[in-house]
Design a protein around this motif. Sequence first.
Motif, PDB file in Angstrom:
ATOM      1  N   ALA A 235      24.850  99.576  30.286  1.00 61.28           N
ATOM      2  CA  ALA A 235      26.294  99.609  30.019  1.00 61.28           C
ATOM      3  C   ALA A 235      26.607  99.050  28.641  1.00 61.28           C
ATOM      4  CB  ALA A 235      27.045  98.828  31.091  1.00 61.28           C
ATOM      5  N   ARG A 236      25.783  98.114  28.142  1.00 60.37           N
ATOM      6  CA  ARG A 236      25.988  97.578  26.807  1.00 60.37           C
ATOM      7  C   ARG A 236      25.374  98.442  25.734  1.00 60.37           C
ATOM      8  NH1 ARG A 236      24.916  92.496  29.491  1.00 60.37           N
ATOM      9  NH2 ARG A 236      22.717  92.660  28.936  1.00 60.37           N
ATOM     10  N   GLY A 237      24.780  99.544  26.112  1.00 62.57           N
ATOM     11  CA  GLY A 237      24.196 100.444  25.138  1.00 62.57           C
ATOM     12  C   GLY A 237      22.765 100.123  24.787  1.00 62.57           C
ATOM     13  N   THR A 238      22.107  99.284  25.593  1.00 64.58           N
ATOM     14  CA  THR A 238      20.720  98.928  25.318  1.00 64.58           C
ATOM     15  C   THR A 238      19.809 100.066  25.750  1.00 64.58           C
ATOM     16  OG1 THR A 238      21.277  96.629  25.714  1.00 64.58           O
ATOM     17  CG2 THR A 238      18.951  97.205  25.731  1.00 64.58           C
ATOM     18  N   ALA A 239      18.885 100.480  24.857  1.00 63.29           N
ATOM     19  CA  ALA A 239      18.066 101.654  25.119  1.00 63.29           C
ATOM     20  C   ALA A 239      16.687 101.325  25.649  1.00 63.29           C
ATOM     21  CB  ALA A 239      17.943 102.512  23.845  1.00 63.29           C
ATOM     22  N   ASN A 240      16.102 100.171  25.301  1.00 64.28           N
ATOM     23  CA  ASN A 240      14.751  99.881  25.741  1.00 64.28           C
ATOM     24  C   ASN A 240      14.639  98.407  26.137  1.00 64.28           C
ATOM     25  OD1 ASN A 240      14.316  98.339  23.322  1.00 64.28           O
ATOM     26  ND2 ASN A 240      14.095 100.301  22.245  1.00 64.28           N
ATOM     27  N   ALA A 241      13.431  98.060  26.621  1.00 59.89           N
ATOM     28  CA  ALA A 241      13.215  96.715  27.146  1.00 59.89           C
ATOM     29  C   ALA A 241      13.321  95.661  26.061  1.00 59.89           C
ATOM     30  CB  ALA A 241      11.840  96.635  27.824  1.00 59.89           C
ATOM     31  N   GLY A 242      12.837  95.955  24.848  1.00 63.51           N
ATOM     32  CA  GLY A 242      12.931  94.993  23.749  1.00 63.51           C
ATOM     33  C   GLY A 242      14.364  94.677  23.405  1.00 63.51           C
ATOM     34  N   GLU A 243      15.158  95.737  23.307  1.00 65.04           N
ATOM     35  CA  GLU A 243      16.569  95.514  23.023  1.00 65.04           C
ATOM     36  C   GLU A 243      17.250  94.779  24.171  1.00 65.04           C
ATOM     37  OE1 GLU A 243      18.409  99.151  22.092  1.00 65.04           O
ATOM     38  OE2 GLU A 243      17.308  99.493  20.230  1.00 65.04           O
ATOM     39  N   ALA A 244      16.854  95.089  25.400  1.00 67.73           N
ATOM     40  CA  ALA A 244      17.424  94.397  26.556  1.00 67.73           C
ATOM     41  C   ALA A 244      17.098  92.903  26.512  1.00 67.73           C
ATOM     42  CB  ALA A 244      16.908  95.010  27.853  1.00 67.73           C
ATOM     43  N   LEU A 245      15.824  92.576  26.201  1.00 72.64           N
ATOM     44  CA  LEU A 245      15.437  91.176  26.112  1.00 72.64           C
ATOM     45  C   LEU A 245      16.197  90.471  24.997  1.00 72.64           C
ATOM     46  CD1 LEU A 245      13.665  88.836  26.984  1.00 72.64           C
ATOM     47  CD2 LEU A 245      11.868  89.686  25.459  1.00 72.64           C
ATOM     48  N   ARG A 246      16.288  91.138  23.845  1.00 70.99           N
ATOM     49  CA  ARG A 246      17.029  90.553  22.718  1.00 70.99           C
ATOM     50  C   ARG A 246      18.494  90.352  23.070  1.00 70.99           C
ATOM     51  NH1 ARG A 246      20.196  92.394  18.638  1.00 70.99           N
ATOM     52  NH2 ARG A 246      20.116  91.249  16.655  1.00 70.99           N
ATOM     53  N   SER A 247      19.072  91.341  23.740  1.00 74.18           N
ATOM     54  CA  SER A 247      20.477  91.228  24.145  1.00 74.18           C
ATOM     55  C   SER A 247      20.682  90.068  25.094  1.00 74.18           C
ATOM     56  CB  SER A 247      20.943  92.538  24.776  1.00 74.18           C
ATOM     57  OG  SER A 247      22.274  92.435  25.227  1.00 74.18           O
ATOM     58  N   ARG A 248      19.763  89.912  26.059  1.00 72.63           N
ATOM     59  CA  ARG A 248      19.882  88.809  27.008  1.00 72.63           C
ATOM     60  C   ARG A 248      19.733  87.457  26.319  1.00 72.63           C
ATOM     61  NH1 ARG A 248      15.807  91.545  31.397  1.00 72.63           N
ATOM     62  NH2 ARG A 248      17.125  93.363  31.914  1.00 72.63           N
ATOM     63  N   LEU A 249      18.776  87.364  25.383  1.00 74.56           N
ATOM     64  CA  LEU A 249      18.592  86.117  24.654  1.00 74.56           C
ATOM     65  C   LEU A 249      19.817  85.775  23.817  1.00 74.56           C
ATOM     66  CD1 LEU A 249      14.873  86.399  23.484  1.00 74.56           C
ATOM     67  CD2 LEU A 249      15.794  84.959  25.296  1.00 74.56           C
ATOM     68  N   MET A 250      20.359  86.793  23.143  1.00 73.93           N
ATOM     69  CA  MET A 250      21.550  86.553  22.328  1.00 73.93           C
ATOM     70  C   MET A 250      22.727  86.127  23.194  1.00 73.93           C
ATOM     71  SD  MET A 250      20.683  86.865  19.236  1.00 73.93           S
ATOM     72  CE  MET A 250      22.290  86.902  18.470  1.00 73.93           C
ATOM     73  N   ALA A 251      22.855  86.754  24.380  1.00 72.52           N
ATOM     74  CA  ALA A 251      23.935  86.372  25.296  1.00 72.52           C
ATOM     75  C   ALA A 251      23.755  84.937  25.767  1.00 72.52           C
ATOM     76  CB  ALA A 251      23.981  87.331  26.481  1.00 72.52           C
ATOM     77  N   GLN A 252      22.488  84.555  26.045  1.00 69.09           N
ATOM     78  CA  GLN A 252      22.221  83.191  26.489  1.00 69.09           C
ATOM     79  C   GLN A 252      22.512  82.191  25.373  1.00 69.09           C
ATOM     80  OE1 GLN A 252      18.236  82.572  27.832  1.00 69.09           O
ATOM     81  NE2 GLN A 252      18.616  80.508  28.589  1.00 69.09           N
TER      82      GLN A 252
END
Length: 343
Positions: free
Chosen positions: A129-146
Amino acid sequence: MASNPPAPQAPFAPSRRPESHGYGDVRTDEGPWEEWNPTEDSLRPVRGRHRVGKQRGGGLARSSTVLGVGVIAAVGAGGIASAHPGKPPVSLSLPDLPSVGSLFDDSSHAPKGSGTALSSAGVTSADAARGTANAGEALRSRLMAQVEQQQTQVDKKAEAAAVAAAAQQADAAAVKAQKDADAKAAAAKQKADEEARKAAEAAKLAELAKQYTLPTSSYTITGTFGQPGSMWSSGYHTGLDFAAPTGTLIKAIHSGTITEAGWAGAYGYRTILTLDDGTELWFCHQSSINVSVGQKVSTGEVIGRVGATGNVTGPHVHLEVHPNGQATAIDPMTWLRSKGLNP
């Protein structure tokens, strides 16, 4: 030593059908192999060191390819696994991808288009839903959110601490202001009380001044209480001298009774006026006395005249004050000022 004969090899025929791996060209090192029926002769036991020919097959190649892709998927989803010499191998866990095998299944029963892209492994619906395309971007997005969440918490704590510090400073300032106000009020009250006391004292002295008067007028102070000198028997001057011309009127300082009037040796002609509180006032060195013992006099009434009788150096009236009729005299200047008079 006898050598072992080599194992018979099956005839090889290259296959020209395209592989399911997507190569599309002819593979000369892989099957399919022609059918081979082993015989008793070809399967007789081989003595000595056993040598097994390297077997290649499509199933093995396909399995190794799937394993390689799976390892890549695991590394992409879970991070980079590195091996170090002398250390035990690190176990890799593959994500739950039930449709990965179908990507490489040659059977006609495999569903078409049902596979999930390996690059999107581990991507949640919230990441998508946030536009994340792959696992790396997902991990980075989660870290940035944290990190953002933690920074927000830190900012809130800092803001709360700043508000608390400001409140504490405000309270301290209020307490200090209150103390300063109280101190100013106390000082103002003390000043007002002192001024009121002085005013009351002045009013009292003014009222007393109406009841008391100086012994003579047109005078000069020529001797004060406590002056040392051999001309006085006590070694110091015991009174206050009002120098004035001979014959100047001497007045009663306050109302009272004449308790002595006559010659007193070194004091010359002396008149003693006893006040109602027992204080004796001595008027000495008079040229003449106008009152007699037992006479009541009032403030300002003439009791004699200035002279130079007794032990003197010139005409003056020598005034002494003896509280309660005691022999020791006190400073007449202080006593007169307590009555509102300023010689």
